[in-house]
Design an enzyme around this catalytic site. Sequence first.
Site, PDB file in Angstrom:
ATOM      1  N   GLU A 302       7.457  26.987 -42.733  1.00  0.00           N
ATOM      2  CA  GLU A 302       7.628  27.770 -41.510  1.00  0.00           C
ATOM      3  C   GLU A 302       6.869  27.236 -40.295  1.00  0.00           C
ATOM      4  O   GLU A 302       6.132  27.978 -39.657  1.00  0.00           O
ATOM      5  CB  GLU A 302       7.188  29.217 -41.764  1.00  0.00           C
ATOM      6  CG  GLU A 302       7.969  29.902 -42.842  1.00  0.00           C
ATOM      7  CD  GLU A 302       7.463  31.295 -43.148  1.00  0.00           C
ATOM      8  OE1 GLU A 302       8.305  32.201 -43.269  1.00  0.00           O
ATOM      9  OE2 GLU A 302       6.238  31.479 -43.270  1.00  0.00           O
TER      10      GLU A 302
HETATM   11  C1  TNX Z   1       7.555  33.733 -46.228  1.00  0.00           C
HETATM   12  S1  TNX Z   1       7.417  31.922 -48.466  1.00  0.00           S
HETATM   13  C2  TNX Z   1       6.390  33.000 -46.179  1.00  0.00           C
HETATM   14  C3  TNX Z   1       5.101  33.673 -46.107  1.00  0.00           C
HETATM   15  C4  TNX Z   1       5.260  35.159 -46.015  1.00  0.00           C
HETATM   16  C5  TNX Z   1       6.354  35.623 -46.946  1.00  0.00           C
HETATM   17  C6  TNX Z   1       6.503  37.116 -47.012  1.00  0.00           C
HETATM   18  C7  TNX Z   1       6.742  31.080 -47.477  1.00  0.00           C
HETATM   19  C8  TNX Z   1       6.606  29.706 -47.873  1.00  0.00           C
HETATM   20  N1  TNX Z   1       6.347  31.631 -46.343  1.00  0.00           N
HETATM   21  O1  TNX Z   1       4.345  33.184 -45.035  1.00  0.00           O
HETATM   22  O2  TNX Z   1       4.046  35.755 -46.358  1.00  0.00           O
HETATM   23  O3  TNX Z   1       7.565  35.055 -46.540  1.00  0.00           O
HETATM   24  O4  TNX Z   1       7.389  37.493 -48.027  1.00  0.00           O
END
Ligand code: TNX
Length: 489
Positions: A302
Amino acid sequence: MPAVPAVPAVIPKPARLEATGDEPFVISESTTVVVDGRPDLIGIAVLAADLLGRVTGRSIEVRYADSDAPDVVRLRLTAAEGDADESYRLVSTAGRVELVAKSPAGLVRAIVTLRQLLTAAPDGSLRVPSVIVEDAPRYRWRGLSIDVARHFVAKRDLKVLIGLMAHYKLNVLHLHLSDDQGWRLQVRSRPQLTRLSSSTSVNGDPGGYYSADDYADIVAFASARGVRVVPEIDVPGHVNAATHAYGNLTPSGEPTDAYTGIEVGFSRLYADLPATGDFLREVFADVAAMTPGEYVHIGGDEVLTMEPQEYATLVAAASAAVRAAGKKVVGWQEIAHTPLEPGTVVQYWDTRVEPEPFAAAAQAGALFLMSPGKHAYLDMKYDADTVLGLEWAGHIELRDAYEWEPSTLIPGVPAESVIGVEAAIWTETLRDLHALTSMLLPRLAAIAEVAWTVPEDRDWDDFRARIVDQGPFWDRLGLSWYRSPQVDW
Ligand code: TNX
């Protein structure tokens, strides 16, 4: 009513479990655990005595000698090296229980099966039905990822979770140790990380961190239960705790403000700042040096405000730092868009994206760890009425956590490229142990069976009948859990 009580359910379901029909083994005042007097087995014998003693309510003695005496639980190791082979054999008769494995981890799996096989007889005595169990895991990586950054998880609570992992034969504890909201591991070369960025959590809740000694203690506690720790330092995004502690990681040279919200994607490192390379090298070297396991996780998820080229440069720098420290690299699925060394583990989580880049990465030698959000993200709500948790990947009832197949999950990624399965629990809304276990239980047991048991032996109706026995066990431990309406508890 059958004369011999039914064999209690074992989760995850073993490859072979046969009742022999003989009289059960009865645990008595004189029952002892017998093991060879080897240093690596003493801890296991003590664990066995402790786990059995805790269920039986009396202390059980350990003896370091061979003997054919009756009334013993005998632990035997048949190979001298390594802990990769987790297969085991358990044979219980009226006179004794034999646990045989090729590694200490295999013996831990056998002990857990024995523990699940204990039943209380009407007269109050504890019995092990006469059975033969021959068992081995489907996948060598069976993990749980815990976000200790959004909300800190105190060491004593983490140990409860590690105990639960071991009870379901999971073997990898992935700790998400850093994020925008907090830094949770003391790092020798960067003392300000915990000094300035550990006291915060989501919503202004209290923070915390693991000292180097705490971390060593967690690693040892996990290792005694056949669980390896994989530490994650999330870069090049999710780094506000780092840029808050070290202003030289930002273009202005000024530290960023502390952050306690739950947005993602805004924080980042900068490839062209001189401090960035040193930070990556030294932090990953320190974390690797504290970690006996072979993997270190670099995050990589992300990063929403960076060009692909700079992202690839930073992923390569983090990966190089991990490899220079003698470890193998794990990263979230986004790293599959960058060139990867063969053997790099890509952790698949977001099922909403196109599969082609993953197929290409697998072709180039990447391995895949399956954590699909809609099955394995145990911070998702069970249904619309669940108070805690998020719902971006949907609602996950027990059956959703159970009924999925890792080897065919990503079109174009062959079964041989799948290294294992990992559940994840993110803690934006989860502030304490009750919150955590109310989301993990019963779903963690479902994921554990997906990871351990071959698909031919997996069946939802069979699982929902077997899981019933776990409720009283969680109650005895005082753990919160969710009474899924899909099960006749
Ligand atoms: C996605 S999964 C994220 C996290 C969040 C999560 C909440 C991932 C690699 N990144 O930063 O906490 O969703 O479900």
